[in-house]
Design an enzyme around this catalytic site. Structure first.
Site, PDB file in Angstrom:
ATOM      1  N   ASP A   1      29.642  -5.433 -50.837  1.00 22.59           N
ATOM      2  CA  ASP A   1      30.619  -6.382 -51.350  1.00 22.59           C
ATOM      3  C   ASP A   1      29.889  -7.506 -52.074  1.00 22.59           C
ATOM      4  OD1 ASP A   1      33.248  -7.333 -51.724  1.00 22.59           O
ATOM      5  OD2 ASP A   1      32.985  -8.778 -50.107  1.00 22.59           O
TER       6      ASP A   1
ATOM      7  N   TYR B   1      30.169 -11.089 -54.898  1.00 20.48           N
ATOM      8  CA  TYR B   1      30.700 -12.462 -54.918  1.00 20.48           C
ATOM      9  C   TYR B   1      30.645 -12.919 -56.375  1.00 20.48           C
ATOM     10  CZ  TYR B   1      30.957 -17.289 -52.907  1.00 20.48           C
ATOM     11  OH  TYR B   1      31.306 -18.559 -52.530  1.00 20.48           O
TER      12      TYR B   1
ATOM     13  N   HIS C   1      36.111 -18.377 -57.910  1.00 16.55           N
ATOM     14  CA  HIS C   1      36.169 -18.255 -56.453  1.00 16.55           C
ATOM     15  C   HIS C   1      34.986 -18.965 -55.797  1.00 16.55           C
ATOM     16  CE1 HIS C   1      36.692 -16.559 -52.473  1.00 16.55           C
ATOM     17  NE2 HIS C   1      35.481 -16.008 -52.532  1.00 16.55           N
TER      18      HIS C   1
ATOM     19  N   ARG D   1      31.591 -27.509 -49.111  1.00 14.81           N
ATOM     20  CA  ARG D   1      30.508 -28.442 -49.440  1.00 14.81           C
ATOM     21  C   ARG D   1      31.033 -29.496 -50.417  1.00 14.81           C
ATOM     22  NH1 ARG D   1      28.591 -23.402 -50.151  1.00 14.81           N
ATOM     23  NH2 ARG D   1      28.532 -23.648 -52.416  1.00 14.81           N
TER      24      ARG D   1
ATOM     25  N   GLU E   1      41.224 -10.679 -49.442  1.00 20.63           N
ATOM     26  CA  GLU E   1      40.445 -10.917 -50.646  1.00 20.63           C
ATOM     27  C   GLU E   1      40.852  -9.870 -51.677  1.00 20.63           C
ATOM     28  OE1 GLU E   1      36.271 -11.064 -49.795  1.00 20.63           O
ATOM     29  OE2 GLU E   1      36.418 -13.022 -48.819  1.00 20.63           O
TER      30      GLU E   1
ATOM     31  N   GLU F   1      40.297  -7.745 -54.626  1.00 23.97           N
ATOM     32  CA  GLU F   1      39.079  -7.287 -55.282  1.00 23.97           C
ATOM     33  C   GLU F   1      39.331  -5.992 -56.050  1.00 23.97           C
ATOM     34  OE1 GLU F   1      35.504  -7.212 -53.033  1.00 23.97           O
ATOM     35  OE2 GLU F   1      36.160  -8.757 -51.601  1.00 23.97           O
TER      36      GLU F   1
ATOM     37  N   ASP G   1      39.518  -6.755 -49.165  1.00 31.08           N
ATOM     38  CA  ASP G   1      38.492  -6.933 -48.138  1.00 31.08           C
ATOM     39  C   ASP G   1      38.965  -8.005 -47.170  1.00 31.08           C
ATOM     40  OD1 ASP G   1      36.109  -6.160 -47.021  1.00 31.08           O
ATOM     41  OD2 ASP G   1      34.928  -7.650 -48.075  1.00 31.08           O
TER      42      ASP G   1
ATOM     43  N   ARG H   1      38.391 -15.616 -41.295  1.00 30.61           N
ATOM     44  CA  ARG H   1      37.638 -16.791 -41.745  1.00 30.61           C
ATOM     45  C   ARG H   1      37.032 -17.590 -40.595  1.00 30.61           C
ATOM     46  NH1 ARG H   1      36.657 -15.584 -46.966  1.00 30.61           N
ATOM     47  NH2 ARG H   1      38.580 -15.220 -48.146  1.00 30.61           N
TER      48      ARG H   1
ATOM     49  N   GLN I   1      34.057 -15.590 -39.259  1.00 35.32           N
ATOM     50  CA  GLN I   1      32.995 -15.614 -40.268  1.00 35.32           C
ATOM     51  C   GLN I   1      32.291 -16.969 -40.315  1.00 35.32           C
ATOM     52  OE1 GLN I   1      34.410 -14.610 -44.171  1.00 35.32           O
ATOM     53  NE2 GLN I   1      32.435 -14.909 -45.164  1.00 35.32           N
TER      54      GLN I   1
ATOM     55  N   TYR J   1      28.160 -16.596 -39.725  1.00 29.77           N
ATOM     56  CA  TYR J   1      27.480 -16.149 -40.950  1.00 29.77           C
ATOM     57  C   TYR J   1      26.137 -16.835 -41.222  1.00 29.77           C
ATOM     58  CZ  TYR J   1      28.531 -20.149 -44.032  1.00 29.77           C
ATOM     59  OH  TYR J   1      28.582 -21.374 -44.627  1.00 29.77           O
TER      60      TYR J   1
ATOM     61  N   LYS K   1      34.120  -9.588 -41.305  1.00 30.61           N
ATOM     62  CA  LYS K   1      34.459  -8.767 -42.475  1.00 30.61           C
ATOM     63  C   LYS K   1      34.498  -7.277 -42.176  1.00 30.61           C
ATOM     64  CE  LYS K   1      34.286 -10.229 -46.280  1.00 30.61           C
ATOM     65  NZ  LYS K   1      35.329 -10.686 -47.206  1.00 30.61           N
TER      66      LYS K   1
ATOM     67  N   THR L   1      38.527  -2.689 -44.543  1.00 28.72           N
ATOM     68  CA  THR L   1      38.560  -2.858 -45.990  1.00 28.72           C
ATOM     69  C   THR L   1      39.532  -1.815 -46.522  1.00 28.72           C
ATOM     70  OG1 THR L   1      36.250  -3.585 -46.077  1.00 28.72           O
ATOM     71  CG2 THR L   1      37.234  -2.790 -48.134  1.00 28.72           C
TER      72      THR L   1
ATOM     73  N   THR M   1      36.012 -11.446 -54.321  1.00 24.50           N
ATOM     74  CA  THR M   1      37.332 -12.000 -54.587  1.00 24.50           C
ATOM     75  C   THR M   1      37.510 -12.355 -56.060  1.00 24.50           C
ATOM     76  OG1 THR M   1      37.357 -12.923 -52.367  1.00 24.50           O
ATOM     77  CG2 THR M   1      38.966 -13.796 -53.920  1.00 24.50           C
TER      78      THR M   1
ATOM     79  N   GLU N   1      41.698 -20.056 -50.624  1.00 19.91           N
ATOM     80  CA  GLU N   1      41.810 -20.887 -51.823  1.00 19.91           C
ATOM     81  C   GLU N   1      43.242 -21.339 -52.077  1.00 19.91           C
ATOM     82  OE1 GLU N   1      39.230 -19.043 -55.168  1.00 19.91           O
ATOM     83  OE2 GLU N   1      39.674 -17.442 -53.714  1.00 19.91           O
TER      84      GLU N   1
END
Length: 410
Positions: A117, A119, A124, A133, A191, A193, A225, A229, A232, A236, A245, A249, A341, A355
């Site tokens: 998978d 990114y 996204h 952040r 997600e 995808e 996917d 959250r 994760q 992670y 995750k 899927t 995503t 999001e």
């Protein structure tokens, strides 16, 4: 209406012909099928009846033999199928081999080898960076514009559209909690995808160049996917996604061959950083633009909540394949890799609830109530189309899944 007479404007007309695997009532036998409108053609039986040299590839319970056969076979089979369903002289032979979609069971169309998978959406990645952040000078990580970020997932939990998704359990810990707790995820997400399906394998130690993408990749499909959250977020660091995750899927029951998407090819967004040679797609290497104009819709309980545009993806599928193999890792028939995503620049173009609700801050207003993340019983459906020849639309098989609790599963 006879099955050959597909209504004008049908996104699953003879210009499309995606591949799947199906069985008919009263039998467990699976076979390769090709979708035409609201019917599926038994491709193996058709090839045998019409004396095709490719009958042995199509009369199988999975797409893997066809995937492994390579680009010449893929093109030959597609040309033959197009002729079979459009030339009137074949109708009498093929009519008994066409089954209404409503009467068949669709299965996972290929045996999944490895699953990766990525990114690849800048929109996204920037949204996620701003959420987690908010004080960072740059919402992207320092490596993001230099390589397609990805991780290896779990191929054994790739399931076909329509399969229920059991709410996963795991450890979670909110920042204010003194210690982690164990239990069902309370922040279950999706997600939106696109998945790419590898046909021809590669040799260990031999990277796949950008220009060889279409020699190895057979087609694509929609992919959801699912993501826990809260699980994760706790697990992670430092090695990345794991239990959050790997539980499920979902992929479409239909694989659209790349040859059906020639009219949908577009150039990716302008590159803002100089790329290393093996990823540099600005010099014309390859056989055309590397992006695809796919228009995706995300619906929760039948209500459309987002329409992410795949044409905005920064990293292309060819670049992802080149990066995935540049260290010498080999491809296997049935490898599947997800785009990551898909999110566009607008709020209604975001491909995850993370999001869309800004990590739960702004709940979605649905006809059946508000949502921050998914509740048991929620049904998520991804659908999509792409521009086709002569103003037609090429439909991608939808991906749907219903969330169930462990009690409901038992």
């Amino acid at each position: 209406m006879p099955p050959f007479d597909v209504p004008e404007g049908d996104p699953f007309g003879p210009h499309n012909l995606p591949y799947g695997v199906f069985s008919i009532p009263g039998t467990q036998e699976r076979t390769v099928g090709v979708r035409l409108g609201d019917h599926v053609l038994d491709a193996g039986a058709a090839a045998h009846a019409l004396g095709s040299p490719y009958a042995s590839l199509l009369a199988r319970p999975t797409l893997n033999p066809l995937l492994a056969a390579g680009r010449t076979a893929w093109s030959d089979v597609r040309r033959a199928l197009t002729a079979w369903v459009t030339v009137p002289s074949h109708r009498e032979t093929l009519a008994p081999l066409l089954h209404p979609l409503s009467s068949v069971t669709l299965h996972l169309p290929f045996e999944v080898a490895d699953y990766v998978d990525f990114y690849a959406s800048e929109n996204h990645a920037r949204n996620v960076g701003r959420i987690f952040r908010p004080d960072a000078a740059d919402s992207l990580t320092p490596n993001w514009k230099h390589l397609p970020i990805g991780y290896h997932g779990r191929s054994g939990t790739v399931v076909v559209s329509g399969t229920d998704v059991v709410r996963p359990s795991g450890q979670r810990k909110a920042p204010a909690d003194a210690a982690p707790v164990f239990g069902p995820s309370v922040r279950l997400d999706i997600e939106a995808e696109v998945g790419f399906v590898v046909g021809v394998p590669s040799e260990p130690g031999s990277p796949v160049a950008l220009g060889d993408f279409r020699e190895h990749v057979f087609g694509l499909c929609l992919l959801n996917d699912w993501s826990a959250r809260d699980v994760q977020a706790w697990e992670y660091v430092p090695l990345g996604p794991f239990l959050g995750k790997s539980f499920a899927t979902s992929v479409s029951a239909w694989i659209t061959p790349l040859d059906a998407l020639e009219e949908a090819r577009v150039s990716p967004p302008e590159r803002t950083h100089e790329l290393l040679p093996y990823l540099d797609d600005t010099n014309g290497e390859g056989d055309g633009p590397g992006g695809y104009d796919l228009r995706i819709s995300v619906a929760v309980n039948g209500h459309v909540v987002s329409e992410p545009p795949f044409s905005t993806m920064y990293w292309t599928a060819a670049q992802q394949l080149a990066h995935m193999t540049v260290n010498g890792a080999s491809l296997r028939t049935g490898d599947l890799y997800g785009s990551g995503t898909v999110s566009g620049p607008a709020e209604r173009e975001r491909g995850s609830l993370l999001e869309l609700t800004w990590n739960g801050r702004d709940p979605l207003e649905l006809p059946d109530g508000k949502r921050t993340f998914l509740e048991d019983g929620d049904v998520v459906t991804l659908s999509a189309w792409a521009p086709g020849p002569g103003g037609t639309r090429v439909g991608l098989g939808e991906v749907t899944g219903r969330v169930v609790g462990r009690a409901a599963q038992r």
